[in-house]
Scaffold this motif. Structure first.
Motif, short mmCIF file in Angstrom:
data_model
loop_
_atom_site.label_atom_id
_atom_site.label_comp_id
_atom_site.label_asym_id
_atom_site.label_seq_id
_atom_site.Cartn_x
_atom_site.Cartn_y
_atom_site.Cartn_z
N ASP A 37 -4.87 5.29 -1.24
CA ASP A 37 -5.44 4.14 -1.94
C ASP A 37 -5.43 4.36 -3.46
OD1 ASP A 37 -5.89 2.92 0.47
OD2 ASP A 37 -8.00 3.49 0.59
N ARG B 135 -6.29 9.16 3.37
CA ARG B 135 -6.25 7.73 3.10
C ARG B 135 -6.78 7.39 1.72
NH1 ARG B 135 -3.00 4.22 4.13
NH2 ARG B 135 -3.28 3.65 1.96
N ALA B 136 -7.83 8.09 1.29
CA ALA B 136 -8.38 7.83 -0.04
C ALA B 136 -7.36 8.16 -1.13
CB ALA B 136 -9.65 8.65 -0.25
N THR C 298 -2.01 3.89 -4.87
CA THR C 298 -1.69 2.48 -5.05
C THR C 298 -2.18 1.98 -6.41
OG1 THR C 298 -1.79 2.08 -2.66
CG2 THR C 298 -2.02 0.16 -4.11
N ASP D 202 0.82 -1.21 0.00
CA ASP D 202 0.00 0.00 0.00
C ASP D 202 0.85 1.25 0.00
OD1 ASP D 202 -2.39 -1.42 0.09
OD2 ASP D 202 -2.32 -1.59 2.27
N TRP E 188 1.47 5.25 1.19
CA TRP E 188 1.30 5.92 2.47
C TRP E 188 1.54 7.42 2.31
CZ3 TRP E 188 5.56 3.10 1.16
CH2 TRP E 188 6.80 3.76 1.20
#
Length: 383
Positions: free
Chosen positions: A164, A160-161, A167, A100, A102
């Protein structure tokens, strides 16, 4: 950013990489596409150089800080200084899917949240950036490098979105890099002689076309050395084709070494026992000197009967060179004369006086169909 916008950004990134005509363009498209998709002001693409234990920056795009370059010569970071990179590069994620992305901020980790890397925090502060998102890139199941996107101080911090989404973008970049590598390999094979590893005829044609155009436009000196390995048929007939192939490989090495005397020269195998050196820029005398060294070293190979070399250069009195084909015909005619005379040194077009027999041979149309010698090479229009 809504789902439709993100999907459009992913498509744009993939299309940008697919449209790239070189590895560098693909790197730029990857970093630029990710920067736009994540709303960053800066992005970088880096690769892990396993043998050197470092992460090397391939490209920087967007708002560059002082000292940053788009394609840096040697911007790299020892991976042992970055705990999170070391963990990624050791592929501790391999048993559970892709790693993932960060987020890091210039303020450092929030209370209760493990911070990854104080070096990144220091770099953000030093370069006036408020936050970054780091997305590992996995290629062929192995750690390859990272995608890095940053925003300036005062802009919203990545969440966080965003991590993601980064990624996902890293996976798209990995697919684009894999495609670029396949295309680069295909291009390399298309322009490389499989036996010797030298350039092939297709590569010579492409380079010579550009060289002659440069000569016509700017007066650049263009020189061509055409070589014919003597005795290959005898070697094949008496010692076998494997020995003949070894002779061609060893001569290819000789040609490459001698070509290194001429900055930027292209060493190539035209086919069969015929080779050439193409030089753009060096004086004709330097090219003749390199060709003479080719002749000398070819005799020392121990198999075969040396080599016949012909040289043609726009710096010599050979008349106007308006096409690649004419320069090829001149070098070929010089090589033919060297072979007929069993010359130990190169024959140079234009250096035998006003009625140079090499120039006359090259420019005589009837020679094109003369049965006493092979046809001149050339796919180009007559010069």
């Amino acid at each position: 950013m809504g789902e439709e916008s993100r999907l459009a950004a992913v498509v744009a990134l993939a299309q940008g990489m697919a449209a790239a005509h070189s590895t560098r363009e693909a790197w730029r498209a990857a970093a630029g596409g990710a920067r736009r998709a994540l709303g960053g002001s800066f992005a970088a693409l880096s690769v892990w150089e396993r043998e050197l234990g470092r992460l090397r920056v391939l490209v920087n795009v967007g708002e560059l800080a002082e000292g940053e370059e788009e394609f840096p010569e040697d911007e790299s970071y020892p991976v042992h200084q970055f705990a999170e990179i070391t963990e990624f590069l050791h592929e501790q994620w391999a048993g559970g899917g892709e790693p993932d992305a960060w987020v890091e901020t210039a303020q450092g980790p929030e209370e209760g949240r493990a911070g990854y890397c104080h070096q990144r925090v220091a770099a953000l502060r030093r370069r006036g950036r408020g936050c970054c998102v780091v997305a590992p890139i996995v290629l062929h199941g192995r750690a390859w490098g990272e995608l890095y996107v940053a925003r300036p101080v005062g802009e919203p911090v990545f969440g966080r979105a965003d991590a993601d989404f980064a990624t996902v973008l890293a996976a798209v970049v990995a697919a684009g890099i894999a495609q670029t590598e396949r295309l680069e390999e295909a291009r390399r094979l298309a322009f490389t002689d499989s036996l010797t590893g030298l350039a092939n005829r297709r590569a010579v044609d492409a380079r010579l076309d550009k060289a002659v155009e440069l000569h016509r436009r700017d007066g650049a000196v263009v020189s061509l050395v055409v070589c014919d390995v003597n005795g290959l048929k005898r070697v094949n007939d008496t010692l076998g084709h494997s020995v003949g192939d070894r002779l061609l490989e060893r001569f290819g090495t000789v040609l490459s070494l001698c070509g290194a005397m001429l900055p930027g020269a292209l060493a190539a195998r035209l086919g069969g026992d015929e080779f050439c050196l193409l030089a753009v820029g060096p004086p004709a005398d330097e090219v003749v000197k390199a060709a003479d060294e080719v002749c000398r070293r070819a005799v020392e190979l121990g198999i075969g009967d040396g080599v016949a070399c012909g040289v043609a250069s726009t710096e010599d009195p050979i008349g106007p060179v308006r096409s690649a084909r004419r320069l090829f015909r001149l070098a070929d005619a010089a090589q033919y004369r060297a072979k007929a005379e069993r010359a130990a040194h190169p024959v140079v077009a234009g250096r035998a006086g006003s009625d140079d027999p090499v120039v006359r041979l090259a420019d005589e149309p009837s020679r094109e169909a003369d049965g006493e010698r092979r046809r001149f090479r050339g796919r180009h229009a007559p010069g």
